[in-house]
Design a protein around this motif. Structure first.
Motif, mmCIF file in Angstrom:
data_model
loop_
_atom_site.group_PDB
_atom_site.id
_atom_site.type_symbol
_atom_site.label_atom_id
_atom_site.label_comp_id
_atom_site.label_asym_id
_atom_site.label_seq_id
_atom_site.Cartn_x
_atom_site.Cartn_y
_atom_site.Cartn_z
ATOM 1 N N LEU A 41 0.858 -1.193 0.000
ATOM 2 C CA LEU A 41 0.000 0.000 0.000
ATOM 3 C C LEU A 41 0.892 1.240 0.000
ATOM 4 N N VAL A 42 0.624 2.127 -0.947
ATOM 5 C CA VAL A 42 1.388 3.375 -1.037
ATOM 6 C C VAL A 42 0.491 4.514 -0.583
ATOM 7 N N ILE A 43 1.029 5.340 0.294
ATOM 8 C CA ILE A 43 0.251 6.485 0.786
ATOM 9 C C ILE A 43 0.800 7.764 0.162
ATOM 10 N N GLY A 44 -0.060 8.446 -0.549
ATOM 11 C CA GLY A 44 0.346 9.726 -1.139
ATOM 12 C C GLY A 44 0.308 9.670 -2.656
ATOM 13 N N GLY A 45 -0.474 10.552 -3.257
ATOM 14 C CA GLY A 45 -0.651 10.555 -4.705
ATOM 15 C C GLY A 45 0.061 11.697 -5.382
ATOM 16 N N GLY A 46 1.246 12.015 -4.882
ATOM 17 C CA GLY A 46 2.071 12.994 -5.573
ATOM 18 C C GLY A 46 3.024 12.291 -6.517
ATOM 19 N N ALA A 47 4.045 13.018 -6.938
ATOM 20 C CA ALA A 47 5.007 12.438 -7.870
ATOM 21 C C ALA A 47 5.665 11.194 -7.275
ATOM 22 N N THR A 48 6.051 11.270 -6.005
ATOM 23 C CA THR A 48 6.765 10.154 -5.392
ATOM 24 C C THR A 48 5.868 8.924 -5.283
ATOM 25 N N GLY A 49 4.669 9.127 -4.736
ATOM 26 C CA GLY A 49 3.763 8.007 -4.532
ATOM 27 C C GLY A 49 3.379 7.346 -5.836
ATOM 28 N N THR A 50 3.040 8.152 -6.848
ATOM 29 C CA THR A 50 2.657 7.536 -8.122
ATOM 30 C C THR A 50 3.874 6.886 -8.770
ATOM 31 N N ALA A 56 -1.707 -0.896 -4.157
ATOM 32 C CA ALA A 56 -2.756 0.134 -4.195
ATOM 33 C C ALA A 56 -2.175 1.434 -3.665
ATOM 34 N N LEU A 57 -2.744 2.519 -4.137
ATOM 35 C CA LEU A 57 -2.303 3.833 -3.682
ATOM 36 C C LEU A 57 -3.499 4.589 -3.143
ATOM 37 N N VAL A 58 -3.321 5.221 -1.998
ATOM 38 C CA VAL A 58 -4.381 6.094 -1.491
ATOM 39 C C VAL A 58 -3.886 7.534 -1.457
ATOM 40 N N GLU A 59 -4.773 8.426 -1.859
ATOM 41 C CA GLU A 59 -4.468 9.852 -1.865
ATOM 42 C C GLU A 59 -5.687 10.556 -1.278
#
Lengths: 543, 433, 420
Positions: free
Chosen positions: A9-18, A32-35
């Protein structure tokens, strides 16, 4: 409460997270990513849009400079549609030390950043609005980047490889079982419900918010928020990135991005990445410093002002320095804090997002006991919005050329930014927009001189037609977007833009009477306003 | 300011104007220009002044090929500039954008040849006028027209003028009865008077001399406007520089320049310097000391120095079209004020935005129909007034209106000259007898 | 026609300036209007809003402006309406109604009642005078309506308006026409649609396309594109063809209905021998002995002087361009550099909500005048200078919905003052 399960699970939908989720997906992880809002809603969508050549770090931070030029070359190759090849200048103005130019040249040589000095006459031929008193000019391969499009494109790549992107999912807290993080409890803002997501490993890529996220798992990560204030002028007064040739300071760079020129930035530590003000002194300072580079700047129309928060990592414990440069930080909380299943990647800059993702996912592989090589440096990121432009650099005239070729004059919804009905429909349906502001980030509606004056009504109508929500929802969506535009206008409203806003008021209050439509005046998806600015003077500003 | 209007103003402030493109910053997108644009009213090939001007302007980059082409349908009438409440120089933005298209080599060869030919009335005049009878015969024959369309895409019904039998400057220089005076003005006749309508120049000289001025007719070139409006900036600049060379010394001696072609005077004053971003001190001197002839006469009138006594009555009711190139001077209606002095003359002013011809625009096959549609309300008006002649300050408009309506047109200065008692020539002569 | 005396120079061609010039020229004065360009008439709805909400944070509109205005004047004795007085306001409205009726384009209403007309999003808009082409949309009448949109017109969305009207208890349906005459076009604007509407075959095609959708609709609403100079005839013809009342709904600028008012006022001025010059920006002036002796305008060559007996400043406020601001926070009147009332502290220019009920204080900036509309700075600044319309201080035209009313009433008052 709903539950979900994933591997990473990735937290944060900025450049780094995506970037991380795309790398994970490409290496075959279930992820999965949550933003908490829309992708690029945070710092990524609020920076000046510079694709670093490394020149800005050539003297101060050679390792960062080298990282930048390496990534610069890679990004130009893998996501050309997000990059405009503007080139960059470093200029010595009368306020700068002439001798710094030599240190700069040497720094570039030492860090392999391509650099050549050009004549002032040549500089003025290319950029006639620059200060003719400039004494030296160096050319470097800076560029300008569309961080909204890049984030969308990278996320779309991740989705194409099976990743789940969950936006408007706010992490309430991490779920901890003993000395292990096993997932996160999220709140779905749109559906107004809680969702528990179980994961083998959680990657905290929340940027300036990373400390807050870690804190919910009782892990202390000292990320301070460094606010940078930027102002966009309504026009491309320069077509080249122009940096002051000196040690980085406030208001020392103008970046041409799409149709605007952006002056940036200040650097102020703020206690909370959510709540800060754009202070009047910052605006004054940006205007003053920009005028040193472009003498007519103060008479230009300012379009918008915003503040982004840099994640400034300060280590309080012994750092895991193996994969870390001074530009960004990877924290393995198992070795650092004795909390397994949890790593944090923070710091850095947009230009190096891919490298940050690579080292993060390398660590993920290690933690999950697998070896899978990174391919992001050679994987072209397609443009999810338009086929056919994927292999070319973006250029300023592209949208105009498209409209002209299709004679799509009658299809324009945002006339300022030449966004067509097809663009808007795509953003609403395929882009799964939750607010008109999401549509804006996808296709630039409302980002031009009238700041939504003419297109907000049109987009709201298309929204209503396509999504068929209860009418009050459409009404509040419209009002939220008007307020979202107002947020970034207030600090820079004078001259023509003030006149524009009065026309926009005439339209929305008087002609349409939109403030007396049924439904709430604002929703929870509406903008978080800046705190009111109060300070005309700063003790911290350094120019 | 100088004490007298005929004394040149030599103390000129340095140029402070912003480049025309930067005026797009003032656009508030209100669409007022769109409501006034006569071209977008008749064709959807032209998406309107707001779109091609301040909006498209934000997407243009001097270092890259022009991304757009619809701006070429702007006819340059400047009505948008006149109604814009925020001061965007839309027409000039469009003119410069067109030049960028031309410079990036995006105009097909045949069109480029054609544009370069019709944008050079001086060249045509130099070759055509000496052979006036033959050239007129050829240009106005079905045969000539057919080949002009075939070879060069020139509209077969284009309102082409006829060469005069004698060049105006030849007439001016061989006169024996020219007035000599300490009060001197320089006369800029332009190509139309020189090669096609010498009578307008004669009337101007007569009126100026009747008011006690000695009229200097210096050697001069085309003002360059047709080249400017076809995006041929380098050639236009050569003409402009040449005109400055020919005339600036007179200005420095204290004489002002007066012209009868409203588009020529507008070009000398404003269009050339702004479009070319050419603001040398000499260019500034020319700008500040060039007058449209009626602007000049109104100044004399205001100062009580215009001859207004003993004007011959003219019992006529005539349609008058203030051309868009004239309104673009932003002077009001000086010609109307002067014509009002003529006893028994009734002038009915048109409310039409534009006759459509836009200089050379209406000569192009692909734009001819637009021209006629734009001009229709004006043509209808001229026919309704039903005068034996009609009046207009600008030559290409006169030719266009005459061709479309069959009503001959005169320049308003011809009326004043006739009212002063001079023998008129051309259409006015037939009416006065 | 041009040997008129140089009596009155009006700077500005919005509703205030045109009304001033119309009144002065009606009294036989030699009038010249100079304006940088066109303005307020083309932006607003083409109605006369006098007072829509008072107090401005009221949720419900004022139903009777005549009854509400005394409260406004009591609360704000500096308001331009206080200087005009209710009698002159009523006379101004009556005068404009008379002029428009004579021009064959009646403006309907009175100071005793606000219409509640549907907007292009489907809100109810309070306005005092509306053209006859709009009043069948009044929402005090709750009979069913059909709203008609055009697929090619991007400035009006019938479905959005209809859904909001339904939400407010008005039976409303919509239809979006996709007419062959528009389908092949590159683009369609309100103005060229209005020109199309003046063609009878186009109107017939519209009526033909609408008829199958009429159902129980007792009235039919269109965007405000029902003709320019021939609006009344276009409107009546559609009513006949559709067999029921038809009304227009104003959309995004430019305002076709506002253009009609502009045309009528300009024609009236010119018929009275006055001149209206657009593209003439006032950039300075000369004064002597407490009088303005000349106003300077920008031209292609050099400034032109206009010497007139009386000068009226009707350049508008921040929107109209009569008041400008800059990055340093300066607030200036553009022609005479008159002293202005404006918020002292720049941080108080704005409130936090765009739609704030009270409005943003900067927009109340303006010129203070005495009871004769002469700009004051403790004393009258120039004996022959007057100000009208949004240049005046102390009111919030948009929150009050008094934009046109103040312009009309002050222009009317000043036009008469300078004629005496």
């Amino acid at each position: 409460m709903r539950t979900m399960e994933t591997e990473v699970l990735v937290i944060g939908g900025g450049a780094t997270g995506t970037g991380v989720i795309a790398d994970l997906a490409l290496r075959g992880f279930r992820c999965a990513l949550v933003e908490k809002r829309d992708l690029a809603h945070g710092t990524t969508g609020r920076y000046h849009g510079l694709l670093h050549s490394g020149g800005r770090y050539a003297v101060k931070d050679p390792k960062a400079a080298t990282e930048c030029i390496e990534e610069n070359v890679i990004l130009r190759r893998i996501m050309p549609h997000c990059i405009e090849d503007t080139g960059g200048f470093f200029v010595v103005t009368p306020w700068d030390d002439d001798a710094f130019g030599d240190r700069f040249m040497q720094g570039c040589r030492d860090t392999a950043v391509p650099c050549e000095e050009i004549s002032i006459a040549q500089m003025l031929r290319e950029e006639p609005h620059l200060n003719p008193e400039i004494s030296r000019c160096f050319r470097v391969p800076d560029g300008s980047a569309d961080s909204f499009l890049a984030t969308q494109s990278v996320a779309a790549l991740a989705q194409a490889h099976g990743a789940q992107i969950l936006h408007y999912y706010e992490v309430k807290h991490l779920i901890r079982q003993g000395d292990r993080v096993v997932g996160a409890l999220c709140y779905d803002l749109v559906k107004d419900e809680e969702v528990a997501i179980q994961a083998d490993l959680v990657v905290n890529a929340a940027g300036a918010w990373a400390g807050k996220i870690a804190h919910t798992a009782e892990v202390e990560v000292n990320v301070r928020a460094g606010k940078g204030t930027m102002i966009a002028a309504s026009y491309r007064i320069v077509n080249t990135v122009v940096n002051r040739c000196k040690m980085p300071a406030d208001g020392d760079i103008i970046v041409p991005v799409h149709t605007v020129s952006i002056i940036g930035t200040t650097d102020e530590a703020v206690p909370d990445p959510e709540h800060f003000a754009i202070e009047p002194w910052e605006v004054q300072l940006m205007m003053q410093e920009a005028a040193k580079i472009v003498p007519g700047w103060r008479d230009l129309r300012m379009l918008r002002c915003w503040g982004g928060v840099r994640p400034l990592y300060q280590e309080t414990k012994v750092a895991d320095t193996r994969d870390v440069t001074r530009a960004y930080t990877l924290l393995d909380h198992e070795t650092r804090d004795g909390v397994a299943g949890f790593i944090t990647i923070t710091g850095g800059k947009w230009t190096t997002y891919r490298q940050m993702a690579q080292v993060t996912v390398d660590r993920v592989c290690e933690k999950l006991g697998t070896v899978r090589p990174c391919t992001t440096h050679e994987t072209v990121v397609p443009n999810p919005f338009e086929q056919g432009h994927g292999r070319k650099h973006h250029n300023l005239g592209q949208r105009l050329a498209d409209v002209e070729e299709k004679e799509a004059f009658g299809q324009l919804i945002c006339e300022c930014e030449l966004a067509t009905r097809a663009h808007v429909e795509h953003a609403i349906i395929q882009g799964e927009a939750k607010t008109i502001d999401d549509v804006r980030r996808d296709v630039r509606v409302g980002m031009g001189p009238c700041q939504g004056g003419f297109c907000t009504y049109r987009v709201a109508a298309i929204w209503h037609e396509l999504k068929k929500p209860p009418i009050e929802e459409t009404n509040v969506t419209l009002r939220d977007f008007l307020q979202e535009r107002w947020k970034g206008l207030m600090p820079i409203l004078w001259g023509p833009q003030l006149k524009q806003e009065r026309l926009d008021e005439l339209i929305y209050l008087s002609v349409l009477n939109a403030d007396h439509l049924p439904g709430p005046r604002a929703s929870r998806l509406g903008p978080a306003m800046y705190e009111p600015g109060t300070a005309w003077e700063s003790e911290h500003a350094h120019v | 300011m100088a004490n007298n209007i005929w004394q040149a103003q030599l103390n000129i402030e340095a140029h402070t104007l912003k480049p025309v493109e930067l005026t797009l910053d003032h656009c508030i997108k209100c669409n007022i220009c769109v409501t006034a644009c006569p071209v977008t009213a008749v064709t959807d090939l032209f998406p309107g002044p707001k779109y091609v001007g301040p909006q498209a302007g934000r997407f243009r980059h001097q270092g890259q090929p022009s991304p757009d082409h619809s701006v070429d349908y702007c006819n340059g009438c400047r009505v948008c500039n006149m109604v814009c409440p925020t001061g965007v120089k839309i027409a000039e933005i469009n003119g410069r954008a067109r030049a960028h298209i031309v410079q990036s080599g995006q105009v097909p060869l045949r069109r480029k040849l054609r544009n370069n030919l019709i944008a050079r009335p001086e060249l045509m005049g130099k070759f055509g006028q000496p052979l006036a009878p033959i050239a007129n015969g050829l240009l106005h024959s079905g045969f000539g027209r057919f080949f002009a369309k075939l070879l060069l895409d020139i509209a077969p019904n284009a309102p082409l003028p006829r060469f005069s039998g004698e060049r105006f400057s030849r007439w001016a220089h061989k006169r024996r009865d020219a007035v000599r005076s300490d009060r001197k003005v320089v006369y800029f006749h332009g190509c139309s008077t020189e090669y096609f309508e010498a009578r307008v120049g004669k009337a101007a000289v007569q009126v100026l001399e009747a008011n006690g001025f000695e009229v200097i007719v210096p050697s001069q070139n085309c003002c360059g406007l047709p080249l400017l409006s076809n995006g041929e900036f380098a050639a236009a600049q050569a003409y402009h520089e040449s005109n400055i060379r020919h005339m600036v010394d007179y200005v420095k001696q204290g004489y002002v320049i007066v012209g009868t072609s409203t588009s020529c005077t507008l070009t000398l004053k404003e269009e050339a310097p702004e479009m070319l971003a050419y603001h040398t001190p000499d260019a500034r001197l020319l700008t500040a000391n060039t007058f449209d002839i009626h602007e000049f006469l109104v100044h004399l009138l205001d100062a009580g120095e215009l001859k207004t006594d003993g004007l011959r009555p003219m019992p006529l009711t005539l349609a008058y079209h203030p051309p868009c190139q004239y309104r673009a001077h932003r002077l009001g209606r000086p010609s109307t004020e002067i014509m009002a002095l003529i006893p028994e003359l009734t002038i009915i002013e048109s409310q039409a935005a534009c006759c459509g011809v836009g200089g050379t625009y209406g000569y192009k096959a692909e734009k001819y129909d637009i021209t006629m549609a734009v001009g229709k309300p004006l043509f209808d008006f001229v026919q309704q007034v039903h005068g034996p002649i009609a009046v207009c300050d600008s030559e290409t408009c006169r030719w266009n209106i005459a061709a479309a309506t069959g009503v001959p047109l005169v320049h308003p200065i011809e009326l004043l000259a006739a009212a002063y008692g001079y023998e008129p020539e051309g259409p006015l002569a037939e009416v006065m007898t | 026609m041009n040997s008129m005396a140089n009596d009155v120079l009006v700077i500005g061609a919005g509703l205030a300036g045109l009304t001033t010039a119309w009144q002065a020229s009606r009294h036989g004065k030699g009038v010249r209007v100079i304006a940088k360009g066109w303005g307020a008439t083309h932006w607003h709805a083409g109605c006369v809003d006098v007072l829509g909400y008072w107090p401005v944070d009221s949720e419900t509109p004022a139903t009777n402006p005549a009854a509400t205005l005394p409260d406004l004047l009591a609360a704000n004795p500096q308001h331009p309406y206080a200087l005009v007085g209710l009698a002159r306001l009523a006379a101004a409205l009556g005068g404009l109604q008379h002029l428009c009726s004579d021009a064959g384009y009646p403006l309907v209403g009175s100071l005793d009642k606000n219409w509640r007309l549907p907007t292009a999003v489907g809100a109810a808009r309070p306005t005092c005078l509306a053209p006859a082409t709009m009043i069948a949309g009044d929402l005090d009448d709750d009979t069913p309506m059909l709203l008609v949109g055009f697929k090619q017109l991007p400035d009006f969305y019938a479905h959005l308006a209809a859904d909001n009207l339904v939400q407010q208890g008005i039976p409303a349906r919509h239809v979006v026409l996709d007419l062959p005459a528009l389908a092949g076009r590159n683009f369609t604007t309100a103005v060229n649609l209005a020109r199309f509407m003046q063609q009878s075959d186009f109107r017939a095609a519209v009526a033909q396309a609408v008829k199958p959708h009429l159902g129980k609709a007792a009235r039919v609403g269109f965007p405000a594109v029902l003709g320019l100079e021939e609006a009344t005839a276009v409107h009546q013809d559609l009513q006949v063809q559709l067999g029921r009342p038809v009304f227009e709904i104003p959309g995004l600028p430019p305002s076709v209905a506002g253009m009609r008012l502009h045309r009528i006022l300009k024609a009236a001025i010119e018929k009275n021998g006055g001149q209206v010059h657009e593209g003439m920006e006032a950039i300075g002036f000369a004064a002597d002995g407490g009088r303005v002796t000349a106003v300077h305008t920008e031209t292609s060559g050099r400034p032109r002087q206009h010497r007139y007996e009386q000068i009226v400043l009707a350049t508008g406020g921040i929107l109209g361009g009569g008041i400008v601001t800059n990055h340093a926070g300066e607030v200036c009147e553009v022609v005479f550099n008159l002293p202005l009332r404006h918020p002292e502290n720049r941080l108080e220019w704005f409130r936090r909500d765009f739609l704030d009920k009270q409005g943003h204080p900067i927009y109340r900036s303006g010129v203070s005048v005495n009871e004769n509309f002469q700009p004051m700075d403790g004393r009258v600044l120039y004996q022959n200078l007057y100000a009208a319309g949004s240049t005046l201080a102390g009111f919030e035209a948009i929150r009050e919905r008094s934009f046109d009313g103040v312009a009309l009433a002050t222009g009317y008052a000043v036009g008469n003052l300078v004629s005496n």
